[in-house]
Scaffold this active site. Structure first.
Site, short mmCIF file in Angstrom:
data_model
loop_
_atom_site.label_atom_id
_atom_site.label_comp_id
_atom_site.label_asym_id
_atom_site.label_seq_id
_atom_site.Cartn_x
_atom_site.Cartn_y
_atom_site.Cartn_z
N LYS A 225 0.84 -1.20 0.00
CA LYS A 225 0.00 0.00 0.00
C LYS A 225 0.88 1.25 0.00
CE LYS A 225 -3.45 2.45 2.73
NZ LYS A 225 -4.36 2.44 3.86
N GLU A 231 10.37 -4.70 4.68
CA GLU A 231 10.42 -6.10 4.27
C GLU A 231 10.15 -6.23 2.77
OE1 GLU A 231 8.78 -4.87 6.82
OE2 GLU A 231 8.89 -6.18 8.57
N GLY A 297 -4.82 -1.79 4.89
CA GLY A 297 -4.05 -2.94 4.41
C GLY A 297 -4.74 -4.26 4.68
N ARG A 298 -5.27 -4.42 5.90
CA ARG A 298 -5.88 -5.71 6.26
C ARG A 298 -7.29 -5.85 5.70
NH1 ARG A 298 -4.81 -2.28 10.26
NH2 ARG A 298 -6.43 -1.50 11.64
N GLU A 383 -4.87 -6.42 14.74
CA GLU A 383 -4.35 -5.10 14.35
C GLU A 383 -5.48 -4.07 14.41
OE1 GLU A 383 -2.53 -4.05 10.29
OE2 GLU A 383 -0.74 -4.59 11.43
N HIS A 414 -6.00 -32.90 17.66
CA HIS A 414 -4.89 -33.71 18.18
C HIS A 414 -3.77 -32.84 18.74
CE1 HIS A 414 -6.59 -37.46 16.64
NE2 HIS A 414 -7.11 -36.67 15.72
N LYS A 538 9.14 -0.80 14.15
CA LYS A 538 9.71 -0.54 12.82
C LYS A 538 10.79 0.54 12.91
CE LYS A 538 5.50 -0.99 9.99
NZ LYS A 538 4.60 -0.22 9.13
O1 F6P Z 1 2.15 -4.01 9.92
C1 F6P Z 1 1.72 -2.75 9.62
C2 F6P Z 1 1.23 -2.61 8.22
O2 F6P Z 1 1.09 -1.27 7.96
C3 F6P Z 1 -0.08 -3.35 7.95
O3 F6P Z 1 -1.18 -2.66 8.38
C4 F6P Z 1 -0.01 -3.51 6.48
O4 F6P Z 1 -0.94 -4.44 6.02
C5 F6P Z 1 1.43 -3.95 6.34
O5 F6P Z 1 2.14 -3.15 7.27
C6 F6P Z 1 2.02 -3.79 4.97
O6 F6P Z 1 1.99 -2.46 4.54
P1 F6P Z 1 2.17 -2.09 3.05
O7 F6P Z 1 1.08 -2.71 2.25
O8 F6P Z 1 2.12 -0.58 3.01
O9 F6P Z 1 3.51 -2.58 2.58
#
Ligand code: F6P
Length: 575
Positions: A225, A231, A297-298, A383, A414, A538
């Site tokens: 987003k 990452e 995002g979620r 979240e 199990h 972060k």
């Molecule tokens: O973990 C925080 C967050 O902002 C989430 O809400 C989001 O889904 C994720 O990081 C990834 O963010 P992006 O889509 O901006 O890379």
């Protein structure tokens, strides 16, 4: 409730949103407290004395049949929860979301994921003079055309070969939704296209997901987003380097910027709200699919973030998937609270969390294809509702945000069901199953899916009704182990049954839990759409990175525990 917040006074409101109504100060809350104190849960007796209980507490929502009857509720409980919903204006807040009010107060944003699945032909949804439906369908059409091109082999890599593997690079909502849905809809996936998902910054992830791939037939989708996530951008760079190295080793591209750019153009696309950053990364914005800041995002798998899914299952199935969401949205919008499945399930979660002392909530899909659903729900629910201040900055007035967890049945049986059946904790559980399996195998003459669902029915029955001492004794159990073999019962569960795990049903399930989550957030007065709690870690990771790379000054700046841990790490590290 343990007070974990640092204490806040009354804050000025960030935008024109009304202050949250304090649910804990309402009459309904007081009555629910008294009701909980008086309640002596006895599901055996409740069912015996009330032959209509199962039927009365079983509701329909789109294609889902939802049996609430094995919950620790009476008609009075539901009436009081309905009163609570009215007191905190659940319906009004839901409508505010649908019409685009800026209910994501701390980010000053609308929350319009429900607009992502509005079909064409409705009265246009216009927010701040922007035709939201037109924007959504413009992107959806582009995603559909692209998905068709990839599926039909019209989109090819630099050597003219069609795509065999799509690698979605994203994390959080840009990963968990797509991977969960891809896994859920495996039976619908194009037979010659595989989708893989890279999320973790642990380099083992991108290594393992690319090691055996043919770069000529690989397409990367960088899904982010913000297009700033450490990452995702790190993994995207690693993937780009892998691609370039593979191509140059095979003599496919020259050692020139133009050749490298050409390779990226054919092997990388992006999904983001930040198309300028996509271009900075080197992906041609014509190969990018946008969305908007009003999609959390979620809550984004039904936006262009679902491009990998659209490629896998095709645009028509993707449209059915969106149709499923919309059907649940319509149910939530139109059904009265007493018949409204997401509203009631959200209110039940409040009941268990705030009145009966539950801390966690199990989600147990009896569908192997839903094996990532609990992980997906962890982000959606935790979240969203893991907050201790309300949307006006004041502290919450009750516990919030239960811990969601789960594994597919029967694996969980199990592993951890022992604790649900006989432990000391109250763990409400949602059981999810489908009637028609995608893979109807037989063992001898026996339908294995039937056997599987026998377990589903058995577990909810055992949880609800247990086994008494007398029943255990009647089986001839030696007296000394009778107590160990007693099942107390009165362990609450909700059973969700769908005809099949179709794209539409998966959409319905996601929308169901989105709305459950929001309803809880409304009662607690929190902003279910921000996620400030992920920011500190972060930021610190970026600050700590130099110390980890050997910068002595940065290391000296750390607290003693962190300094010692980093030093130990540096001593252990061999290269
Ligand atoms: O973990 C925080 C967050 O902002 C989430 O809400 C989001 O889904 C994720 O990081 C990834 O963010 P992006 O889509 O901006 O890379």
């Amino acid at each position: 409730m343990v007070n974990l917040s640092s204490g806040h006074g009354k804050r000025p409101t960030v935008n024109a949103q009304p202050s949250p109504i304090d649910a804990a100060s309402t009459d309904a809350w007081t009555k629910l407290e008294a009701h909980a104190a008086d309640l002596k849960p006895d599901l055996r007796r409740w069912f015996d004395e009330d032959p209509g209980r199962a039927e009365r507490f079983t509701l329909k929502a789109a294609d889902l049949t939802v049996d609430l009857s094995k919950n620790l509720i009476t008609d009075e409980t539901l009436a009081l929860l309905d009163e609570l919903a009215t007191s905190v204006n659940v319906t009004g807040r839901f409508e505010a979301m649908l019409r685009g009010d800026k209910i994501n107060v701390t980010e000053n944003r609308s929350v319009l994921h429900t607009a992502l699945r509005r079909p064409r032909g409705l009265e246009p949804l216009v927010v701040n003079e922007q035709d939201i439906d037109a924007d959504v369908h413009e992107v959806l059409d582009r995603v559909a055309a692209f998905a068709d091109d990839v599926r039909d082999g019209n989109w090819t890599g630099v050597t003219g070969k069609r795509v065999a593997t799509v690698v979605n690079i994203g994390i959080g909502g840009s990963d968990l939704g797509p991977v969960m849905v891809y896994e859920a809809l495996k039976p619908y996936v194009h037979p010659e296209i595989e989708v893989r998902f890279v999320s973790n910054i642990d380099p083992a992830d991108v290594y393992e997901k690319t090691a055996d791939l043919d770069p000529e037939t690989t397409l990367f989708i960088v899904a982010s987003k913000t297009f700033t996530t450490l990452e995702t951008l790190t993994n995207a760079r690693l993937a780009r380097t892998w691609l370039w190295e593979q191509f140059s080793a095979r003599g496919i591209i020259d050692d020139t910027d133009a050749a490298r750019t050409g390779a990226v153009a054919k092997h990388f696309v992006a999904v983001s709200t930040a198309l300028d950053k996509v271009a900075e990364f080197g992906i041609d914005p014509t190969n990018a699919f946008g969305f908007w800041d009003w999609v959390g995002g979620r809550y984004s798998v039904d936006s262009a973030i679902g491009t990998s899914v659209a490629i896998a299952i095709g645009p028509d199935r993707f449209a059915e998937f969106l149709g499923g969401f919309h059907a649940m949205d319509e149910h939530a919008r139109t059904a009265p609270v007493a018949q409204n499945v997401p509203f009631l399930m959200g209110l039940l979660n409040v009941w268990y969390t705030n009145f009966l002392g539950a801390h966690t909530h199990a989600v147990l899909p009896y569908a192997q294809y839903l094996h990532r659903f609990p992980a997906y729900l962890q982000q959606l629910t935790m979240e969203s509702n893991g907050k201790s201040v309300r949307w006006d900055g004041t502290p919450v007035t009750s516990d919030t945000g239960e811990i969601f967890w789960g594994e597919p049945g029967t694996n969980g049986q199990h592993a951890f069901y022992q604790l649900i059946h006989q432990g000391t904790r109250l763990i409400p559980a949602d059981f999810i199953a489908v009637a028609n399996p995608a893979r109807p195998l037989k063992d001898g003459g026996i339908d294995v899916h039937g056997l599987f669902l026998a377990n589903f029915f058995a577990q909810t029955k055992a949880l609800a009704f247990g086994k008494t001492e007398d029943e255990v004794r009647a089986e001839g159990t030696p007296e000394e182990i009778v107590p160990a073999r007693v099942f107390p019962g009165n362990r609450p569960s909700t059973s969700i049954l769908a005809p099949e795990l179709s794209p539409a049903v998966v959409g319905q399930l996601i929308a169901l839990y989105e709305h459950i989550t929001f309803v809880q957030g409304i009662v607690w007065g929190i902003d279910s759409f921000d996620q400030w709690g992920v920011e500190l870690g972060k930021k610190l990771a970026l600050e700590i990175a130099p110390a980890v790379s050997g910068d002595g000054l940065a290391l000296a700046d750390q607290d003693p525990s962190t300094r010692s841990l980093i030093t130990t790490y540096l001593e252990m590290r061999q290269d």
